[in-house]
Design an enzyme around this catalytic site. Structure first.
Site, PDB file in Angstrom:
ATOM      1  N   GLU A   1       0.828  -1.209   0.000  1.00 41.53           N
ATOM      2  CA  GLU A   1       0.000   0.000   0.000  1.00 41.53           C
ATOM      3  C   GLU A   1       0.860   1.255   0.000  1.00 41.53           C
ATOM      4  OE1 GLU A   1      -3.518   2.113   2.695  1.00 41.53           O
ATOM      5  OE2 GLU A   1      -2.214   0.596   3.593  1.00 41.53           O
TER       6      GLU A   1
ATOM      7  N   ASP B   1      -5.880   2.614  -1.333  1.00 42.87           N
ATOM      8  CA  ASP B   1      -6.554   3.423  -0.328  1.00 42.87           C
ATOM      9  C   ASP B   1      -6.881   4.779  -0.958  1.00 42.87           C
ATOM     10  OD1 ASP B   1      -7.148   5.204   1.820  1.00 42.87           O
ATOM     11  OD2 ASP B   1      -6.143   3.845   3.211  1.00 42.87           O
TER      12      ASP B   1
ATOM     13  N   GLN C   1      -9.739   0.757   0.105  1.00 38.47           N
ATOM     14  CA  GLN C   1     -10.125   1.425   1.339  1.00 38.47           C
ATOM     15  C   GLN C   1     -10.511   2.873   1.045  1.00 38.47           C
ATOM     16  OE1 GLN C   1      -6.503   0.763   3.620  1.00 38.47           O
ATOM     17  NE2 GLN C   1      -7.395  -0.990   4.657  1.00 38.47           N
TER      18      GLN C   1
ATOM     19  N   GLU D   1     -11.779   2.715   6.392  1.00 38.08           N
ATOM     20  CA  GLU D   1     -10.622   2.971   7.239  1.00 38.08           C
ATOM     21  C   GLU D   1     -10.551   4.467   7.515  1.00 38.08           C
ATOM     22  OE1 GLU D   1      -6.008   1.468   7.580  1.00 38.08           O
ATOM     23  OE2 GLU D   1      -6.593   2.606   5.801  1.00 38.08           O
TER      24      GLU D   1
END
Length: 253
Positions: free
Chosen positions: A138, A173, A199, A235
């Site tokens: 990530e 993300d 996310q 998240e």
């Protein structure tokens, strides 16, 4: 849309098993976490079985947090520690039947850091493959994690190609990508073949997705149109009780 509660942020005042139960009661379709290692895997498994929720993923340990560590796998002098953290994550993931592990790179840079990260990812993929576990990487933004090795989706894409394993993928993300690159719709479309998990959180305050500079109604529609069907990871950092921040769910379910 299906959603996963990231219990590193949501209900983090509760013990992990109780947070899992709270996520089920709130209507989440799955859960994920950060560093569950201080909780007995048997207790987590029991909560997952009670709620019939899947644990989508967890992170490798950050290292010595008091000294500023945020991952180990791209730090050349700490390869043995990194592989021990990978082994620990795999063992825990197997016990709770988690689907993926985010291997954290840490603060580092340069060719040796790249070489070390590739070496440790190869190790992780080989060790995780027999268990059907996906290894995720990530990119983190430079505001929250200045000096982190992995910063962009382009860098992550090249690393995934270099590792060339069947069980490595990108953790996309939306919060980090928006702060670093923007252009979420096109980035999602271009990268969808290598995305293993998505996310989200509002930008720039990392709150629930009902405010800020990103129109998540549009982003979620794009994700659906691209054929992504797995739960999306919530998240975000709630201000106040998590339960009071979930109004967005009914709008996107």
């Amino acid at each position: 849309m299906k959603f996963s509660a990231n219990l590193g942020f949501l209900w983090n005042e509760l013990e992990l098993p109780d947070a899992i139960r709270a996520a089920k009661a709130a209507g989440f379709d799955a859960v994920e976490c950060h560093w569950p290692y201080d909780v007995a895997a048997a207790d987590v498994t029991k909560a997952l079985q009670e709620t019939d929720l899947k644990m989508l993923g967890l992170n490798t340990r950050r290292g010595d947090v008091a000294k500023g560590d945020n991952g180990l796998s791209a730090i050349p002098a700490r390869a043995k520690e990194a592989q021990a953290a990978i082994d620990e994550a795999i063992n825990y993931a197997v016990e709770i039947k988690a689907q993926s592990i985010h291997v954290m790179a840490g603060f580092s840079s340069g060719p040796e850091a790249h070489k070390t990260f590739i070496h440790n990812l190869n190790y992780a993929c080989a060790a995780a493959l027999p268990h059907g576990i996906c290894i995720l990487i990530e990119p983190l933004n430079h505001y929250d994690a200045p000096g982190y090795f992995l910063t962009t989706t382009n860098q992550a894409s090249h690393i995934i190609k270099e590792v060339n394993a069947d069980n490595i993928a990108l953790m996309f993300d939306c919060y980090h990508v928006q702060l670093t690159e923007g252009d979420l719709s096109h980035r999602l479309a271009d990268l969808m073949p290598i995305i293993g998990h998505i996310q989200f959180a509002s930008v720039p305050d990392r709150g629930p997705p009902d405010h800020g500079e990103v129109n998540f109604k549009h982003v979620f529609r794009i994700i659906t149109q691209l054929g992504y069907k797995a739960p999306l990871g919530a998240e975000y950092k709630p201000v106040g009780p998590t339960q009071d921040t979930l109004g967005w769910m009914s709008k996107h379910a």
